[in-house]
Write a protein that holds these residues in place. Structure first.
Motif, PDB file in Angstrom:
ATOM      1  N   PRO A   1       6.154   1.389  12.332  1.00 28.21           N
ATOM      2  CA  PRO A   1       5.355   0.520  11.480  1.00 28.21           C
ATOM      3  C   PRO A   1       5.361   1.047  10.050  1.00 28.21           C
ATOM      4  O   PRO A   1       5.334   2.256   9.818  1.00 28.21           O
ATOM      5  CB  PRO A   1       3.954   0.604  12.096  1.00 28.21           C
ATOM      6  N   GLU A   2       5.403   0.116   9.108  1.00 30.27           N
ATOM      7  CA  GLU A   2       5.437   0.540   7.716  1.00 30.27           C
ATOM      8  C   GLU A   2       4.080   1.077   7.292  1.00 30.27           C
ATOM      9  O   GLU A   2       3.042   0.569   7.672  1.00 30.27           O
ATOM     10  CB  GLU A   2       5.819  -0.644   6.830  1.00 30.27           C
ATOM     11  N   LYS A   3       4.127   2.117   6.484  1.00 34.74           N
ATOM     12  CA  LYS A   3       2.905   2.696   5.939  1.00 34.74           C
ATOM     13  C   LYS A   3       2.882   2.439   4.441  1.00 34.74           C
ATOM     14  O   LYS A   3       3.913   2.335   3.797  1.00 34.74           O
ATOM     15  CB  LYS A   3       2.863   4.195   6.228  1.00 34.74           C
ATOM     16  N   GLN A   4       1.695   2.320   3.912  1.00 36.31           N
ATOM     17  CA  GLN A   4       1.554   2.075   2.487  1.00 36.31           C
ATOM     18  C   GLN A   4       2.147   3.241   1.703  1.00 36.31           C
ATOM     19  O   GLN A   4       1.750   4.392   1.895  1.00 36.31           O
ATOM     20  CB  GLN A   4       0.065   1.911   2.134  1.00 36.31           C
ATOM     21  N   GLN A   5       3.137   2.952   0.861  1.00 36.85           N
ATOM     22  CA  GLN A   5       3.722   3.998   0.046  1.00 36.85           C
ATOM     23  C   GLN A   5       2.809   4.295  -1.138  1.00 36.85           C
ATOM     24  O   GLN A   5       1.885   3.548  -1.435  1.00 36.85           O
ATOM     25  CB  GLN A   5       5.098   3.566  -0.466  1.00 36.85           C
ATOM     26  N   PHE A   6       3.081   5.422  -1.822  1.00 39.13           N
ATOM     27  CA  PHE A   6       2.311   5.690  -3.033  1.00 39.13           C
ATOM     28  C   PHE A   6       2.646   4.622  -4.064  1.00 39.13           C
ATOM     29  O   PHE A   6       3.679   3.947  -4.000  1.00 39.13           O
ATOM     30  CB  PHE A   6       2.598   7.099  -3.556  1.00 39.13           C
ATOM     31  N   ASP A   7       1.778   4.452  -5.018  1.00 40.07           N
ATOM     32  CA  ASP A   7       1.891   3.358  -5.985  1.00 40.07           C
ATOM     33  C   ASP A   7       2.961   3.698  -7.015  1.00 40.07           C
ATOM     34  O   ASP A   7       2.673   4.238  -8.091  1.00 40.07           O
ATOM     35  CB  ASP A   7       0.532   3.132  -6.650  1.00 40.07           C
TER      36      ASP A   7
ATOM     37  N   LEU B   1       2.081 -15.247   7.884  1.00 37.73           N
ATOM     38  CA  LEU B   1       2.538 -13.873   8.052  1.00 37.73           C
ATOM     39  C   LEU B   1       1.465 -12.896   7.589  1.00 37.73           C
ATOM     40  O   LEU B   1       1.141 -11.923   8.278  1.00 37.73           O
ATOM     41  CB  LEU B   1       3.826 -13.647   7.257  1.00 37.73           C
ATOM     42  N   GLN B   2       0.911 -13.169   6.421  1.00 35.74           N
ATOM     43  CA  GLN B   2      -0.104 -12.281   5.866  1.00 35.74           C
ATOM     44  C   GLN B   2      -1.341 -12.222   6.756  1.00 35.74           C
ATOM     45  O   GLN B   2      -1.897 -11.151   7.020  1.00 35.74           O
ATOM     46  CB  GLN B   2      -0.488 -12.763   4.458  1.00 35.74           C
ATOM     47  N   LYS B   3      -1.773 -13.381   7.237  1.00 31.31           N
ATOM     48  CA  LYS B   3      -3.001 -13.450   8.026  1.00 31.31           C
ATOM     49  C   LYS B   3      -2.823 -12.818   9.403  1.00 31.31           C
ATOM     50  O   LYS B   3      -3.694 -12.081   9.884  1.00 31.31           O
ATOM     51  CB  LYS B   3      -3.440 -14.904   8.164  1.00 31.31           C
ATOM     52  N   LYS B   4      -1.699 -13.091  10.061  1.00 29.52           N
ATOM     53  CA  LYS B   4      -1.533 -12.651  11.449  1.00 29.52           C
ATOM     54  C   LYS B   4      -1.024 -11.225  11.554  1.00 29.52           C
ATOM     55  O   LYS B   4      -1.424 -10.476  12.451  1.00 29.52           O
ATOM     56  CB  LYS B   4      -0.581 -13.597  12.177  1.00 29.52           C
TER      57      LYS B   4
ATOM     58  N   CYS C   1       3.754  -5.587   8.020  1.00 28.39           N
ATOM     59  CA  CYS C   1       3.956  -5.505   9.472  1.00 28.39           C
ATOM     60  C   CYS C   1       3.416  -4.182  10.018  1.00 28.39           C
ATOM     61  O   CYS C   1       4.063  -3.509  10.835  1.00 28.39           O
ATOM     62  CB  CYS C   1       5.434  -5.646   9.823  1.00 28.39           C
ATOM     63  N   SER C   2       2.252  -3.788   9.555  1.00 26.23           N
ATOM     64  CA  SER C   2       1.729  -2.459   9.874  1.00 26.23           C
ATOM     65  C   SER C   2       0.810  -2.495  11.093  1.00 26.23           C
ATOM     66  O   SER C   2      -0.307  -2.013  11.067  1.00 26.23           O
ATOM     67  CB  SER C   2       0.977  -1.898   8.664  1.00 26.23           C
ATOM     68  N   MET C   3       1.281  -3.127  12.175  1.00 27.68           N
ATOM     69  CA  MET C   3       0.522  -3.130  13.435  1.00 27.68           C
ATOM     70  C   MET C   3       1.230  -2.233  14.454  1.00 27.68           C
ATOM     71  O   MET C   3       2.390  -1.873  14.282  1.00 27.68           O
ATOM     72  CB  MET C   3       0.401  -4.559  13.989  1.00 27.68           C
TER      73      MET C   3
ATOM     74  N   CYS D   1       7.185  -9.769  13.590  1.00 21.99           N
ATOM     75  CA  CYS D   1       6.766  -9.785  12.190  1.00 21.99           C
ATOM     76  C   CYS D   1       7.946  -9.510  11.258  1.00 21.99           C
ATOM     77  O   CYS D   1       8.141 -10.199  10.257  1.00 21.99           O
ATOM     78  CB  CYS D   1       5.672  -8.745  11.962  1.00 21.99           C
ATOM     79  N   SER D   2       8.750  -8.506  11.585  1.00 22.78           N
ATOM     80  CA  SER D   2       9.898  -8.151  10.744  1.00 22.78           C
ATOM     81  C   SER D   2      10.899  -9.288  10.658  1.00 22.78           C
ATOM     82  O   SER D   2      11.457  -9.570   9.592  1.00 22.78           O
ATOM     83  CB  SER D   2      10.586  -6.899  11.296  1.00 22.78           C
ATOM     84  N   ASP D   3      11.116  -9.971  11.790  1.00 22.91           N
ATOM     85  CA  ASP D   3      12.050 -11.098  11.799  1.00 22.91           C
ATOM     86  C   ASP D   3      11.540 -12.249  10.930  1.00 22.91           C
ATOM     87  O   ASP D   3      12.308 -12.870  10.186  1.00 22.91           O
ATOM     88  CB  ASP D   3      12.282 -11.584  13.225  1.00 22.91           C
TER      89      ASP D   3
END
Length: 760
Positions: free
Chosen positions: A63-69, A657-660, A665-667, A676-678
């Motif tokens: 799952p993707e993690k929030q990168q630094f800004d 996509l954003q809501k679900k 795709c960080s679930m 989600c990725s597809d």
């Protein structure tokens, strides 16, 4: 030996899609191991192992993690001092295409020193260089020479760029070799309408030397228009009303063009096709087949030279009392030399003019520098940023201000890479050569790598002359307009507590005298005039071109120097900093956004405006076919409505996509992550490939290289954008049969684009 292109030979293949269900062999082995261990472990141990199993599954598709800004960090890196050093280097001498390899090597090595892989990529176009020039006014009966033009710019004490021994004389890129003589005729700006006005006044330019002034029209079209009317040669002078003393103090006391200064530049017929004249539509590699020069349709066949207004003044005086007064021929036919007692007459003159333009044409190697920062998650997708490196002279504003910014963007990216940044998408940095001849380096590379570009390039961000003044200006495809607004809100305007956006907004509202809160700054459509041409007009890549613009009179002269820049435009390099920040911020946003920040609905809105403009042209036509026009407009509006509907559809997909799932795709959970990725990949692909759907493989009538059906450089506008170009030109020519067929085809192309947006 020709260099091999690193970014394409090493481009990663498209990553395979992960399966929607099922486990990897790794997951299967982990499951078997759990069964063996379960009999010997207590419940807590089982829980621990199961947790480890989930960790293994997640590692398979993490799952993707929030990168630094990265964007915020980037904005704090660009340095005015380094930008000053960069500009000093690039303006240290004349660097004309084909003879500036040293700067190509320096640029490549600079990229590499920032930890960015880079290579030089060579092509071999057909270029011309000046050998000898002459403009003389003489009496044909006595052979007495009454005036001979200097054709050189004065040396300015204290400005070494003006005394560089390698400075070019008066010269036009891709001008014809020739030595011609004839009477002189003044033709104002040399537009189609100007030549029509001369004809209506009973003045012929056939077998004459035509004198026109710069402005209102690309110089190559001035020469082409004169050639079509039978002229023998063309002289294009810089009138002080355009960019000289009429506008303000001249260099070195002010920023405007002094009396000895002239404007070099290409006179290629770029509205037919840009790039190497001898390899239209394919790359000018060393062993490429080449046209015979006589068959190259994008070059003119009569000689031309640029003139200063000091050299033009005696020629204009020689026309006094001959032909008709220019003011009687048309409005705005009188220039700024009236303050010196010059009267503007058409001629033809009693005296003759000799125009010598001896040039040498040869196949020359040019060097593009291509650098690559690989993407982490979607490395097959790429954002390209580009600036050209070659210049007719020192080229402080054009293009060295952009070249300086490119090096600083690269250094700033290098700093981010050291801190662990990995862009989601690949970033390509391109330092083009031979743009001044007309986008030669970028065109040849684009033609060479066209298949890869069509498949993978998300956007192209162009910076030519980045700093020419203090007013920000953008041209872009409509889908990138909201991104431009967002980025300019994050960058501080020099010498102000406001953002670039706020200052832009206030200036435009002040000029337009409107205070509507819904009004946003103008982002114009792209025509041509720089290196985005091949990407947008030929290959269908969404593009941006921008700069800080303003009044100046040193364009393409020896006075576009480091001294001019630091004296009159950007002494503290704060505008260079701001343009660097904007460029890098646009790049990072496009490279890192999980879902591309493209607003398709903006395209649908603009398309309705394009059709409205076409309707206005039809209404004003003197040869209108009402039945054909009405049916065609109905088809076009209907297609535009479908595009709007599809735009709303893909926006709904984005919201779902954003809501679900969230855009990142960080679930937790392999199946949901894959789904989600597809979905996200599908949305992104359709967003950036929409521009491709506006490309007609058949090209525009009469100029097949240009393929974009919604925008192109106008056939007689040059740099200026023409919306719905094929249809507009058919209306202007009164060819309603062609218009009918083109309207049907254009509507089908727009419909295809609309459906492509909805095909998940």
């Amino acid at each position: 030996m020709q260099s091999q292109l690193l970014p394409l030979s090493d481009m990663p293949e498209k990553l395979p899609l992960l399966p929607h269900s099922g486990r990897s062999s790794r997951s299967t082995h982990a499951a078997k191991a759990l069964l063996v261990m379960a009999s010997a472990l207590i419940l807590a141990g089982i829980v621990m192992v199961l947790c480890q199993c989930w960790s293994d599954l997640d590692h398979f598709d993490e799952p993707e993690k929030q990168q630094f800004d990265a964007l915020s960090l980037f904005l704090g890196i660009p340095s005015a001092e380094r930008l000053r050093d960069n500009l000093w280097y690039y303006t240290s001498g004349t660097h004309v295409a084909g003879i500036n390899r040293t700067q190509a090597v320096y640029t490549r090595d600079y990229f590499r020193n920032q930890g960015i892989s880079a290579d030089i990529v060579e092509y071999y176009p057909w270029l011309n260089y000046p050998v000898d020039q002459r403009v003389a006014l003489f009496n044909a009966t006595t052979s007495e020479v009454l005036f001979e033009a200097g054709l050189k710019e004065d040396v300015i004490p204290g400005d070494p760029a003006s005394s560089d021994p390698n400075n070019l004389p008066a010269f036009h890129g891709y001008s014809a070799d020739g030595n011609v003589t004839g009477q002189l005729v003044y033709a104002n700006y040399g537009s189609v309408d100007d030549f029509k006005a001369l004809k209506a006044a009973g003045i012929s330019v056939k077998d004459k030397i035509v004198l026109v002034r710069y402005g209102n029209l690309f110089r190559g079209l001035k020469v082409h228009g004169a050639e079509l009317e039978g002229a023998r040669g063309v002289l294009i002078y810089s009138d002080p009303a355009e960019d000289g003393y009429v506008q303000g103090s001249v260099y070195p006391e002010g920023p405007w063009r002094p009396e000895s200064s002239f404007q070099r530049g290409s006179v290629q017929r770029m509205t037919v096709y840009p790039g190497d004249p001898l390899t239209p539509g394919y790359a000018a590699t060393e062993d490429a087949p080449r046209l015979d020069p006589s068959k190259a349709t994008n070059i003119n066949h009569i000689p031309s030279l640029p003139l200063s207004h000091r050299d033009a003044e005696p020629l204009l005086r020689a026309l006094k009392g001959q032909g008709k007064q220019a003011s009687e021929v048309g409005d705005n036919w009188v220039g700024g030399l009236t303050s010196k007692g010059v009267e503007y007459w058409t001629g033809p003159s009693e005296l003759n003019v000799n125009l010598l333009n001896k040039v040498e044409y040869k196949t020359m190697p040019i060097q593009n520098v291509i650098a690559k920062i690989p993407g982490q998650k979607h490395s097959e997708e790429a954002v390209i940023i580009g600036n050209h490196r070659d210049a007719w002279c020192a080229g402080a504003s054009d293009p060295a201000s952009g070249s300086a910014a490119m090096l600083e963007v690269a250094r700033s990216f290098g700093e981010l890479l050291k801190q662990g940044w990995q862009p989601r998408r690949t970033i390509i940095l391109a330092s083009w050569d031979a743009e001044e001849y007309f986008a030669v380096g970028s065109t040849e590379w684009g033609e060479d790598k066209s298949d890869w570009i069509r498949e993978n390039v998300v956007a192209y961000l162009n910076l030519d002359g980045g700093v020419r003044g203090h007013n920000i200006q953008f041209k872009a495809t409509p889908n990138l307009r909201p991104l431009i607004y967002d980025v300019t809100k994050r960058v501080k305007h020099p010498h102000s507590n406001k953002s670039v956006y706020d200052m832009w907004y206030e200036r435009e509202n002040s000029v337009q005298k409107t205070h509507r809160k819904s009004h946003k700054p103008h982002v114009g459509p792209l025509g041509s005039g720089s290196d985005y041409t091949v990407f947008l007009n030929h290959l269908g890549v969404s593009s941006v071109d921008f700069k800080f613009d303003g009044g100046s009179g040193v364009y393409h002269s020896n006075y576009d120097s480091f001294k001019w820049m630091t004296d009159f435009v950007d002494p503290d390099f704060s505008y260079h900093c701001a343009i660097t920040q904007i460029w890098g911020a646009l790049t990072i946003t496009l490279a890192d956004a999980p879902v591309l920040p493209f607003d398709v609905h903006e395209y649908a809105k603009d398309l309705h405006k394009y059709i409205d403009e076409l309707k206005t042209r039809i209404t004003s036509s003197s040869r209108i076919n009402h039945t054909v026009a009405k049916r065609a407009l109905r088809q076009l509006y209907k297609a535009a409505d479908k595009l709007g509907t599809s735009a709303r559809h893909i926006e709904a997909e984005r919201r779902h996509l954003q809501k679900k799932y969230g855009e990142r795709c960080s679930m937790i959970g392999h199946h949901r992550l894959t789904v989600c990725s597809d979905i996200r990949s599908s949305i992104n692909s359709r967003l950036y490939k929409l521009e491709r759907d506006f490309i007609d493989p058949m090209g525009l009538p009469g100029r097949k290289w240009y393929r974009h059906v919604l925008v192109s450089p106008g056939k007689w506008l040059g740099y200026g954008s023409q919306t719905l170009p094929a249809l507009t030109e058919a209306v202007e020519e009164g060819d309603w049969k062609r218009f009918k067929a083109l309207a049907k085809r254009t509507s089908e192309i727009i419909n295809r684009a609309a459906w492509s947006l909805r095909e998940a």
